[in-house]
Structures are given as structure tokens and as C-alpha cells.
Write a protein that holds these residues in place. Structure first.
Motif, PDB file in Angstrom:
ATOM      1  N   THR A  37      -5.780  -2.572   5.910  1.00  0.00           N
ATOM      2  CA  THR A  37      -6.523  -2.385   4.493  1.00  0.00           C
ATOM      3  C   THR A  37      -5.149  -2.295   3.326  1.00  0.00           C
ATOM      4  OG1 THR A  37      -6.209   0.094   4.628  1.00  0.00           O
ATOM      5  CG2 THR A  37      -8.494  -0.961   5.293  1.00  0.00           C
ATOM      6  N   LEU A  38      -4.379  -3.094   3.970  1.00  0.00           N
ATOM      7  CA  LEU A  38      -3.114  -3.367   2.688  1.00  0.00           C
ATOM      8  C   LEU A  38      -3.621  -4.389   1.598  1.00  0.00           C
ATOM      9  CD1 LEU A  38      -0.215  -4.059   5.167  1.00  0.00           C
ATOM     10  CD2 LEU A  38      -0.914  -1.844   3.973  1.00  0.00           C
ATOM     11  N   SER A  39      -3.170  -4.365   0.502  1.00  0.00           N
ATOM     12  CA  SER A  39      -3.454  -5.100  -0.635  1.00  0.00           C
ATOM     13  C   SER A  39      -2.583  -6.439  -0.448  1.00  0.00           C
ATOM     14  CB  SER A  39      -3.127  -4.557  -2.092  1.00  0.00           C
ATOM     15  OG  SER A  39      -4.274  -3.262  -2.046  1.00  0.00           O
ATOM     16  N   SER A  96       1.008  -1.262   0.046  1.00  0.00           N
ATOM     17  CA  SER A  96       0.059  -0.057  -0.010  1.00  0.00           C
ATOM     18  C   SER A  96       0.650   1.106  -0.122  1.00  0.00           C
ATOM     19  CB  SER A  96      -0.986   0.061   1.200  1.00  0.00           C
ATOM     20  OG  SER A  96      -1.884   1.127   1.141  1.00  0.00           O
ATOM     21  N   GLU A  97       0.140   2.193  -0.322  1.00  0.00           N
ATOM     22  CA  GLU A  97       0.726   3.555  -0.150  1.00  0.00           C
ATOM     23  C   GLU A  97       1.068   3.978   1.283  1.00  0.00           C
ATOM     24  OE1 GLU A  97       2.109   5.925  -2.219  1.00  0.00           O
ATOM     25  OE2 GLU A  97       1.701   5.150  -4.083  1.00  0.00           O
TER      26      GLU A  97
END
Length: 335
Positions: A304-306, A153-154
Motif C-alpha cells: 500500500t505504498l503511494s 509512505s510513512e
């Protein structure tokens, strides 16, 4: 090229970087998260690392990387790269020629009688298992499995998730200090949590010892331990490097408790976001397979990381040097 000649073996130099990268296929190794470009020059300067170039007829066939750990008590088969033009059956045949030569000329003179040979290998790479493990006598010497999961993630998005993260209070963790070793060495921790008293740092096995912990601190790793007395219940290591696919931060968790596992992941993610910007890929390693679901929930649902489709299970193998010593003794150097 005359394949009847034995290969020429040399230790890699800084000036060999470009030639090695041309054959290394860094965009596919480790799914593109290859550490070799970032660590090549470090390995050249490290007296405990041997990067051996295999050439024949002026063509670079491959590079093999070996690492002495635990004050010479362990020799790790770190990694290798093969020139794409010599794939398939060529890999096995050429490896059977070069491996005994490498051991005879570079490695066995440095080994102690008690040195153990170690390797961490992906279970699904059967061609590598056959070439390295069967040939070098590793079969039947599995020590542990480790699961590696990738999340991305960003930093800006991660910080937002951290700010809204709601959970029950997690166990407190503190950065490792030398006195903490007294809570990590007793069997209440090391025998219960670690595979045969070893920690795995960025997938490499080490004995849990004062000298190794000092080395990890000097290397700039972020090390966390819980405050449980009289023996700790968890330990983790974090560090970062650039890869062809961007920045990777590895989180190596050693524990059996779900709450502690979450606490280690959260603290490392916070540390990474305080140091870097842009996209980060987190490579989370656990030895206890019962924690895989905990890792997934913490990273995907809470942070909420991919979740990237690059998860792997690796096996740590270990054996003595008898097989390779016998093979190396039969090789007549012709170079």
C-alpha cells in the motif's frame, strides 16, 4: 563576461558546496530526489571521483562529475549541473568548449588504454543525448535499459501493511557473504541475469567482481542474495541518503523471477523501516522490463505504498575514448 575566453577549470573543494548548490536546482533534478547535496563532500574526498567546476569571468557556469570504476577500467559520466542563466543553445556551445578540456587536463591522464567510457542517460532528455552522447560517440552503443519507479509512505503505515501482508511463501534471501560470490560469478547467473556481467547500484554500472563487492560492503550497502545452488538466481542492493524531498532508499533488483523480485523488495522495505522513521521514498530499479508489473503490484497492492509520478527509463551507453581523445588533443589550454 567575455565569452571568447576559454573557461577556467578547477576541481571542486569542500568550500565550493554553497556555490554549487546555488546553481544545482536540487529541487527539480531527479524530480527533487537529488543525491548531490548528500554526496558532495564524499565525492570531494574520493580519489576516483572528479568534480570539475567550469568558470568564466568569475561566474560559475556549471559542474561536471566523473567517476572511475572497476579499478580504472571504466570512466562513468556521473552527472552535471548547468547554471540556469546558460540554458538552451548556450549549454551546447559551452559544453563543446569545456568537455575536451576536462578530458585533457583531468581524465585522460588517469585512463588506461582499455578504459571504457560509460553514461546512464534518460531517454527523453534529447538535448542531453545530443550534447553528450552524439558528441562523445555513444550512438549505437546501448548496453541495457533500466526502469526506475518511485513509491512513498510513512514508516508507521508500512509496518502496518507488512504485518497484514498475506502471500504465498517467498523464496528465502540472506545478506551477502564473500563465499556467495562463487554462486554469482558463473555464467548460470551473471550471463543469464546481468547485462554483460555488470550490476547497477543506485543506477551506476560496475563489473560483478570480488573487489567491487568488497567496496559495496564497506560502503554499508544492504546486499541480498538467494540461496539457490550451485548458482544464484538473484541479487539486490539497498542504500539510503537524504534528498531535498526527504529520505530516499534505493532498491536495485537483479533477477528474472517474480517471486524473487517480490522477496527482494519486501526484505529491503523491512530493513529500511527498521532503520528509519517518518516518510521514506523507495526508488526501485529493475533491468528486466517484465518485472515492472510485479514491482507495481508488490509496492502498491501488497505494501500500500503511494506510487509517485516520477518513473523513468534510463539507458546505459558505453564506448571507448577515441572520440574524446581526438577532441581533447585539439584543445590549446589558455588558462
Amino acid at each position: 563576461m567575455d565569452d571568447t575566453k576559454l573557461p577556467t577549470l578547477t576541481e571542486a573543494k569542500h568550500s565550493d558546496y554553497d556555490a554549487v548548490m546555488e546553481i544545482a536546482l536540487t529541487n527539480t533534478f531527479r524530480d527533487g530526489f537529488d543525491y548531490l547535496p548528500a554526496r558532495f563532500h564524499q565525492y570531494v574526498d574520493d580519489p576516483d571521483v572528479f568534480m570539475v567546476l567550469v568558470e568564466r569571468g568569475g561566474i560559475l557556469e556549471g559542474i561536471n562529475v566523473y567517476m572511475f570504476n572497476d579499478d580504472g577500467e571504466a570512466l562513468l559520466l556521473k552527472t552535471g549541473r548547468q547554471n540556469p542563466r546558460f540554458r538552451g543553445k548556450e549549454t551546447s556551445r559551452r559544453g563543446r568548449q569545456s568537455l575536451p578540456m576536462i578530458f585533457k587536463e583531468f581524465l585522460l591522464p588517469r585512463c588506461k588504454p582499455t578504459t571504457l567510457l560509460q553514461g546512464v542517460v534518460e531517454g527523453h532528455r534529447m538535448e542531453l543525448r545530443k550534447l553528450i552522447l552524439e558528441y562523445m560517440g555513444f550512438w549505437g552503443n546501448e548496453k541495457c535499459n533500466l526502469d526506475v519507479m518511485y513509491f512513498q509512505s510513512e514508516v508507521s503505515a508500512i509496518n502496518g501493511s507488512l504485518a497484514s501482508y498475506n502471500t504465498t511463501p517467498l523464496p528465502p534471501l540472506t545478506p551477502y557473504q564473500p563465499p556467495d560470490l562463487q554462486r554469482l560469478l558463473p555464467p548460470a547467473f551473471s550471463a543469464a541475469v546481468l547485462p554483460e556481467g555488470r550490476v547497477l547500484v543506485d543506477w551506476d554500472p560496475y563489473k560483478l567482481s570480488e573487489s567491487n563487492m568488497k567496496k559495496f560492503v564497506q560502503a554499508g550497502l544492504y546486499i541480498l542474495v538467494d540461496s539457490t545452488e550451485p548458482a544464484a538466481k538473484s541479487l539486490s542492493f539497498g542504500g539510503s541518503y537524504m534528498t531535498p524531498r526527504g529520505r530516499l532508499y534505493h532498491i536495485d533488483v537483479h533477477c528474472k523471477d517474480e517471486g524473487l523480485c517480490k522477496a527482494h523488495i519486501l526484505n529491503h522495505v523491512k530493513k529500511a523501516c527498521s532503520q528509519y522513521t517518518g516518510m521514506i521514498t523507495f526508488c526501485v530499479m529493475v533491468i528486466d522490463q517484465g518485472l515492472k508489473e510485479t514491482v507495481m503490484k508488490c509496492c502498491v497492492e501488497n505494501l500500500t505504498l503511494s506510487h509517485l509520478p516520477h518513473d523513468h527509463t534510463f539507458t546505459l551507453y558505453e564506448t571507448d575514448l577515441t572520440v574524446m581523445a581526438k577532441a581533447a588533443a585539439k584543445v590549446k589550454a589558455k588558462y
